[in-house]
Design a protein around this motif. Structure first.
Motif, PDB file in Angstrom:
ATOM      1  N   VAL B 104     -18.563 -53.289  36.747  1.00 51.76           N
ATOM      2  CA  VAL B 104     -19.962 -53.317  36.330  1.00 51.76           C
ATOM      3  C   VAL B 104     -20.194 -54.412  35.289  1.00 51.76           C
ATOM      4  O   VAL B 104     -21.277 -54.986  35.204  1.00 51.76           O
ATOM      5  N   MET B 105     -19.139 -54.726  34.525  1.00 53.48           N
ATOM      6  CA  MET B 105     -19.285 -55.754  33.497  1.00 53.48           C
ATOM      7  C   MET B 105     -19.367 -57.175  34.072  1.00 53.48           C
ATOM      8  O   MET B 105     -19.774 -58.100  33.384  1.00 53.48           O
ATOM      9  N   LEU B 106     -18.958 -57.315  35.358  1.00 52.01           N
ATOM     10  CA  LEU B 106     -18.856 -58.658  35.943  1.00 52.01           C
ATOM     11  C   LEU B 106     -20.132 -59.499  35.798  1.00 52.01           C
ATOM     12  O   LEU B 106     -20.087 -60.611  35.271  1.00 52.01           O
ATOM     13  N   PRO B 107     -21.304 -58.993  36.250  1.00 48.71           N
ATOM     14  CA  PRO B 107     -22.508 -59.822  36.087  1.00 48.71           C
ATOM     15  C   PRO B 107     -22.864 -60.076  34.621  1.00 48.71           C
ATOM     16  O   PRO B 107     -23.403 -61.131  34.298  1.00 48.71           O
ATOM     17  N   LEU B 108     -22.514 -59.126  33.755  1.00 51.51           N
ATOM     18  CA  LEU B 108     -22.783 -59.315  32.328  1.00 51.51           C
ATOM     19  C   LEU B 108     -21.921 -60.454  31.781  1.00 51.51           C
ATOM     20  O   LEU B 108     -22.371 -61.276  30.991  1.00 51.51           O
ATOM     21  N   THR B 109     -20.666 -60.479  32.261  1.00 49.90           N
ATOM     22  CA  THR B 109     -19.769 -61.558  31.844  1.00 49.90           C
ATOM     23  C   THR B 109     -20.340 -62.910  32.248  1.00 49.90           C
ATOM     24  O   THR B 109     -20.378 -63.850  31.459  1.00 49.90           O
ATOM     25  N   ARG B 119     -19.959 -54.009  27.019  1.00 48.15           N
ATOM     26  CA  ARG B 119     -19.423 -52.684  27.315  1.00 48.15           C
ATOM     27  C   ARG B 119     -20.530 -51.630  27.273  1.00 48.15           C
ATOM     28  O   ARG B 119     -20.644 -50.764  28.143  1.00 48.15           O
ATOM     29  N   ARG B 120     -21.385 -51.744  26.260  1.00 44.20           N
ATOM     30  CA  ARG B 120     -22.453 -50.767  26.087  1.00 44.20           C
ATOM     31  C   ARG B 120     -23.377 -50.767  27.304  1.00 44.20           C
ATOM     32  O   ARG B 120     -23.708 -49.718  27.864  1.00 44.20           O
ATOM     33  N   ARG B 121     -23.755 -51.972  27.716  1.00 42.52           N
ATOM     34  CA  ARG B 121     -24.672 -52.055  28.858  1.00 42.52           C
ATOM     35  C   ARG B 121     -24.040 -51.550  30.143  1.00 42.52           C
ATOM     36  O   ARG B 121     -24.698 -50.912  30.971  1.00 42.52           O
ATOM     37  N   ALA B 122     -22.763 -51.858  30.316  1.00 40.57           N
ATOM     38  CA  ALA B 122     -22.067 -51.411  31.528  1.00 40.57           C
ATOM     39  C   ALA B 122     -21.969 -49.886  31.540  1.00 40.57           C
ATOM     40  O   ALA B 122     -22.172 -49.243  32.576  1.00 40.57           O
ATOM     41  N   GLU B 123     -21.679 -49.318  30.386  1.00 39.50           N
ATOM     42  CA  GLU B 123     -21.574 -47.864  30.292  1.00 39.50           C
ATOM     43  C   GLU B 123     -22.925 -47.218  30.587  1.00 39.50           C
ATOM     44  O   GLU B 123     -23.023 -46.199  31.275  1.00 39.50           O
ATOM     45  N   GLU B 124     -23.991 -47.857  30.086  1.00 34.16           N
ATOM     46  CA  GLU B 124     -25.340 -47.349  30.298  1.00 34.16           C
ATOM     47  C   GLU B 124     -25.679 -47.354  31.797  1.00 34.16           C
ATOM     48  O   GLU B 124     -26.212 -46.372  32.327  1.00 34.16           O
ATOM     49  N   LEU B 131     -21.987 -41.770  36.754  1.00 35.79           N
ATOM     50  CA  LEU B 131     -20.532 -41.948  36.795  1.00 35.79           C
ATOM     51  C   LEU B 131     -19.941 -42.132  35.404  1.00 35.79           C
ATOM     52  O   LEU B 131     -18.889 -42.754  35.251  1.00 35.79           O
ATOM     53  N   GLN B 132     -20.624 -41.550  34.383  1.00 35.74           N
ATOM     54  CA  GLN B 132     -20.145 -41.792  33.013  1.00 35.74           C
ATOM     55  C   GLN B 132     -18.718 -41.297  32.790  1.00 35.74           C
ATOM     56  O   GLN B 132     -18.019 -41.792  31.922  1.00 35.74           O
TER      57      GLN B 132
END
Lengths: 410, 246
Positions: B104-109, B119-124, B131-132
């Motif tokens: 999930v972090m891939l596009p954020l990266t 990390r926060r955004r991916a967790e959100e 799927l938390q």
């Protein structure tokens, strides 16, 4: 998207195919190992040859009559001589020396009991041993007193002792040189080494004895005793050039040479011999380096091959990365990093491998391999460059995939 | 939001010209939940690729949020895909050996967001798809439905204007497929997310508010059914869906 992130991605991708990654790295490991190992052996060989030459006396300067440079037997050679006057002149005026020894040599028939042999006899002064870094194994060295009374005594090398006395203790034994009886008073420490003019095949007698008993009238010219060479030992290796220059200046004046006239003598230093050897060992290292370079190249091609396969296999992954926003350069960087990680990691293992080759060579006792920082830096730099060079094309292929086609790739 | 005018996509196959899209005019507004339907070979995948900025039209104009996509460079297209579009694929397309969170972090990266914020955004995003408590699982440790949820979280990570889904239930059993559709509806209803789903399944299309029918590269139908199936009570099950998982 920083470099560390790329390294993490690369490590994950490479560890997904451990066997393949290891085999790919093997090319680089062997290449880099060959560079480091062969250069270490080359350096070790060069150092041991240099040490051998220095064993003869690294501060040694040899003066011989006649001009030897620019072709053998120049015009002046026949008439030019070195005389005892020249030796006295150098003894009185030369600074920064540790010793000066005149050398007069003659081929002579040596007899002991029923054996007869032809040997070169060297007539010289006591300084000779110190200048040539030779030491006495048994008995004593020639002394000044031997010279003053023209004593018929000799110091011989171990090989000569074997040839004449056939294993008997030579000290105190008498033998004949050209029919003149001599007593062996000293035996030199064996120097080893091979090739012609073995340092252990030598008969040393006092200079004065040589002139009065062996050399005869042919060595006297215009009332002057002539000699074959003058050996000079510089006090300090850094002063070799100074001493050499002083010798030339003094002898030119003594021989009455006008400015512009060639020397009628030649001055050699060990330094010149060493530089010749340096050229040979450099050639050797270039040769070894070339072999190692070829194996690095082969390793690089192996990396490129695997990376091309990897790009094809991961076409969909590349498509996905592009779909979620990876720019072209990011994909380029990712695959380039992967190749670099592969080649640099291989390079590090290769350096260890090369150091191992050096250690094993040293352990066999053939020679002491010398791993240099330069060769490690060079090998490391080379493997990184190879990674970069052979990684560019596969990375470029990956970066230029069209996202929609990459996503649909089956 | 999306303005497509006279868009054509023509491929050359040897001497033949294939008109995958042959003059498409579509307007899709913000907050719509629309389906694109058509038989295989109709051009619906091509239209999705163009909508998703994965491909550019041969001619015609495509304005996304007022930006002229057809004039963009490759890098600009990559940035648009990164920030404005979230993709959901039939085959999930998750990176193997990579945790749900990292996927999930891939596009954020790629958006240049790093560290804690990433990390926060991916967790959100993972929390939004329910799927938390599966964040550290790798794709092979997740069921198909869970994998598709991770993919949806990845599509949501950068808060894109549009969610584009290409047969998102095609690789799932019907029960799990229904859950995924419910998730799309919830994202649409609760977060006013624009969602466009490409499908050949009328059942899926009927759960959206608008169905665009495409055949031979042309729009042949544009039906509005604003209430979708939410009118007959599906919405309640939809909200509860994440707990039901698969």
């Amino acid at each position: 998207m920083d470099f560390l992130e790329n390294v993490r991605i690369a490590l994950r991708a490479l560890s997904a195919n451990k066997l393949r990654s290891t085999l790919t790295m093997l090319g680089i490991i062997i290449g880099v190992g060959a560079v480091v190992g062969l250069l270490a052996i080359g350096n070790g060989a060069a150092a041991s040859i240099t040490a051998d030459v220095q064993g003869i006396g690294s501060n040694l300067i040899q003066v011989i009559p006649g001009q030897m440079r620019g072709g053998m037997g120049g015009g002046a050679a026949s008439s030019a001589v070195l005389t005892m006057d020249d030796v006295d002149l150098l003894q009185d005026n030369l600074k920064n020396t540790a010793g000066i020894a005149p050398v007069a040599q003659v081929g002579a028939t040596v007899t002991y009991a029923n054996t007869t042999d032809n040997q070169t006899v060297t007539a010289t002064t006591p300084d000779y041993l110190a200048i040539r870094n030779r030491e006495i194994l048994r008995g004593r060295a020639l002394s000044d007193a031997d010279g003053e009374r023209a004593a018929r005594v000799a110091v011989i090398g171990t090989e000569t002792a074997r040839q004449i006395f056939d294993g008997l203790n030579p000290i105190g034994r008498t033998f004949k040189i050209n029919g003149v009886q001599f007593e062996v008073v000293g035996l030199l420490v064996e120097q080893g080494g091979s090739g012609f003019g073995s340092a252990d095949e030598v008969i040393l007698i006092p200079l004065e004895t040589g002139f009065t008993r062996l050399l005869g009238t042919s060595t006297v010219q215009s009332g002057q005793r002539t000699i074959n060479s003058i050996l000079v030992s510089a006090a300090d290796p850094d002063r070799l050039d100074t001493v050499t220059g002083d010798i030339e200046r003094l002898l030119r004046r003594e021989h009455g040479l006008a400015a512009g006239e060639d020397n009628d003598f030649s001055v050699f230093t060990q330094q010149e011999i060493l530089s010749t050897l340096g050229t040979i060992t450099t050639t050797l290292q270039v040769f070894l380096g070339a072999i190692a370079g070829i194996s690095l190249l082969v390793g690089g091609i192996g990396i490129m091959n695997i990376m091309l396969v990897s790009v094809t296999e991961r076409t969909r992954e590349i498509g996905l990365r592009k779909a979620v926003g990876a720019r072209r350069n990011i994909i380029l960087g990712q695959f380039l990093t992967e190749t670099l990680v592969l080649s640099i990691f291989g390079g590090i293992l290769g350096i260890l491998f090369g150091v191992g080759i050096g250690a094993i060579t040293t352990a066999t006792g053939m020679l002491t391999a010398q791993v240099t920082w330069e060769s490690i830096a060079m090998a490391f730099g080379f493997s990184a460059l190879i990674g970069l060079f052979f990684g560019i094309y596969p990375a470029y292929r990956a970066a230029n995939l069209r996202p929609i086609e990459a996503l649909r790739y089956e | 939001m999306i303005d497509i005018t006279e868009v054509r996509k023509i491929y050359k196959m040897g001497d033949q010209e294939v008109r995958a899209l042959d003059g498409i005019d579509v307007h899709i507004g913000k907050g719509e939940l629309a389906a694109i339907m058509g038989p295989s070979g109709s051009g619906k995948s091509t239209l999705l690729a163009i909508l998703g900025c994965l491909d550019t039209p041969t001619s015609g104009s495509y304005k996304l949020d007022g930006l002229a996509v057809e004039k963009m460079s490759d890098n600009q297209l990559a940035d648009v895909r990164n920030k404005k579009i979230g993709f959901v694929f039939q085959q999930f397309m998750l990176l193997a050996r990579t945790s749900a969170l990292e996927n999930v972090m891939l596009p954020l990266t790629y958006a240049g967001i790093n560290g804690r914020e990433r990390r926060r955004r991916a967790e959100e995003a993972l929390a939004r798809v329910g799927l938390q408590d599966r964040m550290d699982h790798r794709p092979n440790e997740l069921s198909g439905g869970q994998q598709q949820r991770v993919a949806i979280a990845r599509a949501l990570a950068n808060s894109p204007a549009i969610l584009l889904a290409d047969e998102p239930t095609g690789a799932l059993d019907s029960k799990t497929g229904a859950d995924i559709m419910a998730l799309f509806r919830r994202l649409h209803d609760e977060f006013e997310q624009t969602v466009i789903i490409v499908t050949h399944d009328p059942g899926i299309a009927s759960q959206t508010n608008r169905t665009l029918r495409i055949a031979d590269g042309k729009i042949v139908g544009d039906d509005w059914h604003p209430n979708g199936r939410s009118a007959n009570g599906t919405e309640e099950t939809v909200v509860a869906a994440p707990a039901a998982a698969h």
